[in-house]
Design a protein around this motif. Sequence first.
Motif, PDB file in Angstrom:
ATOM      1  N   ILE A   1       0.843  -1.202   0.000  1.00 37.63           N
ATOM      2  CA  ILE A   1       0.000   0.000   0.000  1.00 37.63           C
ATOM      3  C   ILE A   1       0.874   1.247   0.000  1.00 37.63           C
ATOM      4  O   ILE A   1       0.618   2.212  -0.723  1.00 37.63           O
ATOM      5  CB  ILE A   1      -0.958  -0.028   1.205  1.00 37.63           C
ATOM      6  N   ALA A   2       1.949   1.226   0.795  1.00 32.74           N
ATOM      7  CA  ALA A   2       2.866   2.366   0.837  1.00 32.74           C
ATOM      8  C   ALA A   2       3.540   2.588  -0.513  1.00 32.74           C
ATOM      9  O   ALA A   2       3.860   3.729  -0.885  1.00 32.74           O
ATOM     10  CB  ALA A   2       3.921   2.149   1.916  1.00 32.74           C
ATOM     11  N   ALA A   3       3.761   1.500  -1.261  1.00 33.54           N
ATOM     12  CA  ALA A   3       4.403   1.591  -2.573  1.00 33.54           C
ATOM     13  C   ALA A   3       3.420   1.991  -3.674  1.00 33.54           C
ATOM     14  O   ALA A   3       3.839   2.262  -4.804  1.00 33.54           O
ATOM     15  CB  ALA A   3       5.048   0.261  -2.930  1.00 33.54           C
ATOM     16  N   GLY A   4       2.137   1.995  -3.350  1.00 33.40           N
ATOM     17  CA  GLY A   4       1.133   2.298  -4.365  1.00 33.40           C
ATOM     18  C   GLY A   4       0.824   1.122  -5.261  1.00 33.40           C
ATOM     19  O   GLY A   4       0.171   1.276  -6.298  1.00 33.40           O
TER      20      GLY A   4
ATOM     21  N   ARG B   1      -0.147   9.354   2.361  1.00 35.36           N
ATOM     22  CA  ARG B   1       0.443  10.630   1.966  1.00 35.36           C
ATOM     23  C   ARG B   1       1.957  10.480   1.905  1.00 35.36           C
ATOM     24  O   ARG B   1       2.569   9.909   2.809  1.00 35.36           O
ATOM     25  CB  ARG B   1       0.057  11.741   2.944  1.00 35.36           C
ATOM     26  N   VAL B   2       2.534  11.005   0.849  1.00 30.98           N
ATOM     27  CA  VAL B   2       3.977  10.968   0.631  1.00 30.98           C
ATOM     28  C   VAL B   2       4.469  12.417   0.586  1.00 30.98           C
ATOM     29  O   VAL B   2       4.051  13.192  -0.280  1.00 30.98           O
ATOM     30  CB  VAL B   2       4.328  10.246  -0.680  1.00 30.98           C
TER      31      VAL B   2
ATOM     32  N   THR C   1       1.378   4.810  -8.366  1.00 30.57           N
ATOM     33  CA  THR C   1       2.622   4.285  -7.830  1.00 30.57           C
ATOM     34  C   THR C   1       3.388   5.351  -7.066  1.00 30.57           C
ATOM     35  O   THR C   1       3.413   6.525  -7.467  1.00 30.57           O
ATOM     36  CB  THR C   1       3.508   3.740  -8.970  1.00 30.57           C
ATOM     37  N   ASN C   2       4.019   4.959  -5.977  1.00 34.05           N
ATOM     38  CA  ASN C   2       4.822   5.883  -5.173  1.00 34.05           C
ATOM     39  C   ASN C   2       6.189   6.064  -5.827  1.00 34.05           C
ATOM     40  O   ASN C   2       7.104   5.257  -5.636  1.00 34.05           O
ATOM     41  CB  ASN C   2       4.976   5.329  -3.751  1.00 34.05           C
TER      42      ASN C   2
ATOM     43  N   LEU D   1      11.522   1.112   0.998  1.00 31.79           N
ATOM     44  CA  LEU D   1      10.626   0.088   1.511  1.00 31.79           C
ATOM     45  C   LEU D   1      11.322  -1.257   1.375  1.00 31.79           C
ATOM     46  O   LEU D   1      11.719  -1.650   0.272  1.00 31.79           O
ATOM     47  CB  LEU D   1       9.309   0.086   0.722  1.00 31.79           C
ATOM     48  N   MET D   2      11.458  -1.982   2.488  1.00 30.66           N
ATOM     49  CA  MET D   2      12.254  -3.209   2.492  1.00 30.66           C
ATOM     50  C   MET D   2      11.442  -4.345   3.112  1.00 30.66           C
ATOM     51  O   MET D   2      11.029  -4.264   4.271  1.00 30.66           O
ATOM     52  CB  MET D   2      13.566  -2.990   3.255  1.00 30.66           C
TER      53      MET D   2
END
Length: 267
Positions: A56-59, A69-70, A78-79, A161-162
């Motif tokens: 989700i964080a990566a889009g 929010r970024v 996509t992020n 993101l890992m």
Amino acid sequence: MTPALALERITCTFVSRQDRAKRYTAVKETTLVVAPGEFVSVVGPTGCGKTTLLNIAAGLLQPSAGAVRVLGELLVGTNTKAGYLFQSDALMPWRNAIDNVTAGLEFRGIAREAARAQGEEWLKRVGLSGFGDRYPHQLSGGMRKRIALAQTLILSPQILLMDEPFAALDIQTRQLMENELLELWSADRKSVVFITHDLEEAIALADRVVVLSAGPATHPIGEYRIDLSRPRDVAEVRLTPRFLELHTEIWHAMKDEVLKGYAQQRQ
């Protein structure tokens, strides 16, 4: 200060393809905020939805409810501010090391010579100078992880993101890679969200550890500031009294959830 990444009351529900009446809520009303330059580790039981949150964080996955929010901007699609390092190798087997490292630059339209010069510099930074002509099958697991790390960082993402990137490595190689990561991170202080099952790894690397509950409807059950001094050697820091105190405190908070997750997996 505007957060680098903010997951705001995220809920993610999946609908069965066979029976649309069946729904599974993997994550429910989860908020996670990461400051600029902060290293956050996320731990929780197997299958609790850690990777779902990362996607989700990566889009790559749209939440059923909530917002991402970024750098203060609502994420749509996509992020592009984030780099994603997967658990499994994502190297292209038909490209050698230098061509894998520079792939993202080439996709962005950077001239080959300029991309190659940056690639050589990044191979040097991850300790693989002189290995540019090797193909993935000619490299050890640790070397492939270094290539993947260079491949991600060469694009200069503001957020990293890992997803359990070192889980498949033996313990000695894993600790070398953890120290390598910390050295690279300290030079440029990306905002990091690091998913792991290993509580020791989470504490050794992070500024803050977030603990998730067992699924379904995963949500944070605690977060802990890691007040260990930097720079750190991940092997040596594990022997300090403060590390043992933090490990005991966090493990007591997550033990019941781990047992619950384990019981669910057996069913």
